[in-house]
Design an enzyme around this catalytic site. Structure first.
Site, PDB file in Angstrom:
ATOM      1  CE  LYS A  16      16.810  47.745  51.206  1.00 53.30           C
ATOM      2  NZ  LYS A  16      17.980  47.084  51.708  1.00 53.30           N
ATOM      3  CG  ASP A  33      23.717  46.941  57.023  1.00 56.04           C
ATOM      4  OD1 ASP A  33      23.412  47.964  56.381  1.00 56.04           O
ATOM      5  OD2 ASP A  33      23.327  45.795  56.699  1.00 56.04           O
ATOM      6  CD1 TRP A  35      18.243  43.296  55.783  1.00 66.21           C
ATOM      7  CD2 TRP A  35      19.561  42.195  54.333  1.00 66.21           C
ATOM      8  NE1 TRP A  35      17.586  43.225  54.577  1.00 66.21           N
ATOM      9  CE2 TRP A  35      18.369  42.553  53.677  1.00 66.21           C
ATOM     10  CE3 TRP A  35      20.534  41.485  53.632  1.00 66.21           C
ATOM     11  CZ2 TRP A  35      18.126  42.241  52.338  1.00 66.21           C
ATOM     12  CZ3 TRP A  35      20.292  41.167  52.293  1.00 66.21           C
ATOM     13  CH2 TRP A  35      19.104  41.544  51.670  1.00 66.21           C
TER      14      TRP A  35
END
Ligand code: PLP
Length: 361
Positions: free
Chosen positions: A193, A169, A102
Site C-alpha cells: 500500500k 493494522d 479489513w
C-alpha cells in the site's frame, strides 16, 4: 503519456525505486549477479535486511525503545491470526474496533482463538465513520484497531488510551503521518500500500509483550522465533524487502514522515476541497474521519458516469473506480503520488463540471 496512478494497492512507488530495483535485477551492487539469484544468507542481502529493519524503526521514531522490525510473508492477512496466536491467552479475551472490511477480517480470525469483544462498530452505516465513545476492557489481552480503512476512506485521528497492548493494522497509512508510535505495541502493514511491492509485511513489535500467553505457537507464526532469526527464519521475500528498503531510503532522504505528512495534507486538502465545492460530487465518509490516503466519492447523478469516466481516462488517470462495497470512485493518494497528479484529477473534475453545464443550459 504520463500515468497518474491512483490504485489502492499494489500502488504507485517513487520512480527512483523502480529505477534502482531494475538496476539491481540486472546487476546487484556491481556483483555481476541479479538480486533475484543471490543467497538470502549472502553478506550483501543481510545488509539489505538489516538496513530495511533499522530504517523502519528510525522513521517511526522507535529506535532504542525495545522494538523490533520484521519483514514477514503472508500479507497483513496472516497478521490477523498471528496477533491472537501470539497475544491471546487460552480463555483470554481480545478487544477489537470494527471499522471496515479489513477490521472485520481480523475479527473473524481472532474468534478462532477465543473470546473476541467488539468494542464498537460502524457497520450499520456502511463504515462511513469511526466510532468514538467506546472503552477498551481493562482485562483484554490486547486491543486491535485499523488506522486507515482503505475501502471506506476513513482514518482514525485519535487512538484510545488504555493499559492493554495496542495492536494496529496500518497497512494503508504507514509512514504517511506522524503519530506517537510508541503508544502501539504491534504495528503491521502489508508493503504493497505505501511501502513497496506485494510480497512482504512489515511488523513492528514491542518485544516485551511477547512470550506471555502460554500457547505453543507453530514456528512460522511465532514472532519471537522471527525476532531471534533476525527476520530470516526462512527465506524472506528478497526482492520485496529490497524494494521496500529503497522506498524507506527515499522517504528518509525526502525529510521523513514529517515532510511527507505535509505533502499528503496538501494533496488531500486539494482533492477534498474540490469534492466539497463541485456540485456534481459528494464524499462518502464523515468529514471529520476522512482519510488522507483514500478519498471516496460519488457522482450526484450516476447517469453522468460515462462522461466523467471518459475524461479521467483521457487524462492518464488509472485506478479510480471505488471498491464494490462503496461504489463510485476512490482516489488513493499514497506517499509517492505527486501534488501535480492530484491537480490533474481536480482539473478533470472542473472540466467535467463545465461540460455538464454546457449540456444542461
Ligand atoms: C490491503 C489491506 C489488508 C490486506 O493486506 P494483504 O497484504 O493483502 O493481506 C489488510 N488491512 C488493510 C487496512 C488493508 O488495506
Amino acid at each position: 503519456m504520463k500515468k497518474h496512478n491512483y490504485s489502492a494497492g499494489p500502488c504507485i512507488l517513487p520512480q527512483e525505486v523502480f529505477e534502482k530495483s531494475s538496476d539491481a535485477i540486472l546487476n546487484f551492487n556491481n556483483s555481476g549477479l541479479s538480486i533475484l539469484e543471490i543467497s538470502h544468507r549472502s553478506k550483501d542481502f543481510i545488509a539489505v535486511m538489516d538496513e530495511a529493519r533499522a530504517l523502519a524503526l528510525e522513521l517511526l521514531g522507535l529506535e532504542g525503545k525495545g522494538y523490533q522490525a520484521l519483514f514477514l510473508q503472508g500479507g497483513a492477512s496472516l497478521e490477523f491470526l498471528m496477533v491472537p496466536y501470539n497475544l491471546m491467552r487460552e480463555n483470554g479475551k481480545a478487544a477489537y474496533l470494527d471499522t471496515g472490511t479489513w477490521a472485520s477480517a481480523a475479527i473473524k480470525e481472532a474468534k478462532i482463538f477465543g473470546n473476541t469483544e467488539i468494542v464498537a462498530s460502524s457497520k450499520e452505516e456502511n463504515y462511513n465513520y469511526i466510532p468514538k465513545n467506546y472503552s477498551v476492557p481493562a482485562d483484554a489481552d490486547y486491543f486491535h484497531c485499523t488506522s486507515n480503512n482503505t475501502i471506506f476512506g476513513t482514518q482514525m485521528k485519535e487512538f484510545p488510551s488504555t493499559n492493554v497492548p495496542v495492536v494496529c493494522d496500518m497497512s494503508s497509512d504507514i509512514f504517511s503521518r506522524q503519530l506517537d508510535f510508541s503508544k502501539f505495541d504491534i504495528i503491521y502493514a502489508g508493503a504493497q500500500k505505501n511501502m513497496g511491492p506485494a510480497g512482504t509485511t512489515l511488523v513492528v513489535i514491542k518485544e516485551e509483550i511477547l512470550g506471555k500467553n502460554g500457547r505453543t505457537i507453530p514456528s512460522m507464526l511465532d514472532y519471537l522465533k522471527h525476532i531471534k532469526a533476525e527476520s530470516m527464519y526462512n527465506t524472506p521475500s528478497v526482492f520485496a524487502v529490497y524494494a521496500s528498503m529503497l522506498t524507506l531510503q527515499w522517504l528518509k532522504k525526502s525529510g521523513g514522515i514529517a515532510a511527507i505528512e505535509k505533502l499528503n495534507t496538501e494533496k488531500a486538502t486539494l482533492l477534498y476541497s474540490e469534492i466539497d465545492r463541485n456540485p456534481l460530487f459528494k464524499g462518502t465518509a464523515n468529514v471529520a474521519d476522512r482519510s488522507m490516503m483514500n478519498a471516496c466519492f460519488l457522482l450526484e447523478n450516476e447517469d453522468h458516469a460515462p462522461i466523467f469516466d471518459a475524461l479521467w481516462k483521457a487524462a492518464g488517470i488509472i485506478g479510480l473506480p471505488g471498491h464494490r462495497s462503496v461504489g463510485g470512485y476512490r482516489a488513493s493518494m499514497y506517499n509517492a503520488l505527486s501534488l501535480e497528479s492530484v491537480q490533474v484529477l481536480v482539473d478533470v473534475m472542473q472540466d467535467f463540471e463545465s461540460k455538464i453545464s454546457d449540456v444542461n443550459f
